[in-house]
Design a protein around this motif. Sequence first.
Motif, PDB file in Angstrom:
ATOM      1  N   GLN A 121      46.361  57.261  51.062  1.00  0.00           N
ATOM      2  CA  GLN A 121      46.967  56.057  51.613  1.00  0.00           C
ATOM      3  C   GLN A 121      46.750  55.921  53.110  1.00  0.00           C
ATOM      4  OE1 GLN A 121      51.040  56.200  49.464  1.00  0.00           O
ATOM      5  NE2 GLN A 121      50.447  54.058  49.496  1.00  0.00           N
ATOM      6  N   ALA A 150      44.856  54.747  40.368  1.00  0.00           N
ATOM      7  CA  ALA A 150      44.292  53.554  40.995  1.00  0.00           C
ATOM      8  C   ALA A 150      43.922  53.807  42.452  1.00  0.00           C
ATOM      9  CB  ALA A 150      45.280  52.389  40.905  1.00  0.00           C
ATOM     10  N   LYS A 151      44.735  54.615  43.164  1.00  0.00           N
ATOM     11  CA  LYS A 151      44.399  54.941  44.556  1.00  0.00           C
ATOM     12  C   LYS A 151      43.077  55.680  44.625  1.00  0.00           C
ATOM     13  CE  LYS A 151      49.270  55.569  45.660  1.00  0.00           C
ATOM     14  NZ  LYS A 151      50.306  56.611  45.836  1.00  0.00           N
ATOM     15  N   ASP A 154      40.153  53.320  43.959  1.00  0.00           N
ATOM     16  CA  ASP A 154      39.880  52.472  45.118  1.00  0.00           C
ATOM     17  C   ASP A 154      39.041  53.204  46.160  1.00  0.00           C
ATOM     18  OD1 ASP A 154      41.261  50.348  44.057  1.00  0.00           O
ATOM     19  OD2 ASP A 154      43.113  50.751  45.156  1.00  0.00           O
ATOM     20  N   VAL A 155      39.219  54.515  46.262  1.00  0.00           N
ATOM     21  CA  VAL A 155      38.533  55.288  47.302  1.00  0.00           C
ATOM     22  C   VAL A 155      37.196  55.840  46.818  1.00  0.00           C
ATOM     23  CG1 VAL A 155      38.682  57.338  48.778  1.00  0.00           C
ATOM     24  CG2 VAL A 155      40.686  55.880  48.478  1.00  0.00           C
ATOM     25  N   THR A 161      36.532  59.488  39.805  1.00  0.00           N
ATOM     26  CA  THR A 161      37.942  59.663  39.466  1.00  0.00           C
ATOM     27  C   THR A 161      38.094  60.325  38.107  1.00  0.00           C
ATOM     28  OG1 THR A 161      38.632  57.766  40.810  1.00  0.00           O
ATOM     29  CG2 THR A 161      40.120  58.453  39.045  1.00  0.00           C
ATOM     30  N   ALA A 222      42.838  44.990  49.024  1.00  0.00           N
ATOM     31  CA  ALA A 222      42.920  46.095  48.066  1.00  0.00           C
ATOM     32  C   ALA A 222      44.052  45.959  47.065  1.00  0.00           C
ATOM     33  CB  ALA A 222      43.089  47.410  48.826  1.00  0.00           C
ATOM     34  N   ARG A 223      44.943  44.996  47.223  1.00  0.00           N
ATOM     35  CA  ARG A 223      46.142  44.970  46.382  1.00  0.00           C
ATOM     36  C   ARG A 223      45.795  44.683  44.919  1.00  0.00           C
ATOM     37  NH1 ARG A 223      50.287  40.673  48.494  1.00  0.00           N
ATOM     38  NH2 ARG A 223      51.507  41.712  46.863  1.00  0.00           N
ATOM     39  N   ARG A 224      46.579  45.275  44.038  1.00  0.00           N
ATOM     40  CA  ARG A 224      46.364  45.135  42.602  1.00  0.00           C
ATOM     41  C   ARG A 224      47.500  44.382  41.921  1.00  0.00           C
ATOM     42  NH1 ARG A 224      42.879  48.813  40.050  1.00  0.00           N
ATOM     43  NH2 ARG A 224      41.651  50.098  41.476  1.00  0.00           N
TER      44      ARG A 224
END
Length: 264
Positions: A121, A150-151, A154-155, A161, A222-224
């Motif tokens: 984060q 999900a984090k 995203d990265v 993942t 980036a929001r889901r």
Amino acid sequence: MTEQARVTLEVAAGIARLTFDHPRRMNAITGAMWRALPGLLDQVADDPAIRVLLLQGAGERAFCTGNDISEFEAIRADAAQSAAYNAWQRDVAARMAALEKPAIAAIHGHCLGAGLELALQCDLRFASPEARMGVPAVRLGLPYRLEDIAKLVDVIGLAQTRLMVLTGRSFAGAELERMGLVTALLPDRAAMLDAAEEAAAEIAAAAPLALRAAKAALFEIARRDAPPDLARAQALADACYDSRDYAEGRAARREARPPRFTGR
């Protein structure tokens, strides 16, 4: 003497240094530490003198090894207890996501599970060669929650993942850079801390309103949970154009001097 597990916050020169301080358990986060974190993050969010947050671990062995599993029999032994425990974690994650100030992770040693979640984060992550990052949940019989997966996606993307979550492996060295888990891998711990401090100082010297607008734009992209709030991002960008800091930035450039930003 029994070691006290705690999270500390020190502020100097616009930088808030938040330290996971539980070296005997490799900076694992206890229930009390989870409950303390929201107040500390609120302090960072609310103090106009703080421009950037720097996360680090105490001692020589770890950034943070996630949750302190030695407490699980007492406070996370079943689904009902886990729901309450997970609520503490989600509260912290929500505050980190909403933080309108940049965050940096200085990673030395183990960075696992919930520790990795917090590092992910952050906007920037600097690592030493001793850094090891992973998600050991499947080796403990624990689920890795959807929002935490999900984090990672995203990265580092879905394929990497899958490898990290399904195997429970930890990764180190050049693999951290290859996977995109870290911003930079430095040659030793001292160089890593220097790089993190240098980046924090650069950010602390920047215009707070411009940083807030940038953080908001990154959050919306980036929001889901909802479509990007383009109006919010635009309003914060417009506030920069009308700010004293923008005028100060232009004046400083004309006069060939460092700007003195005040966040107004």
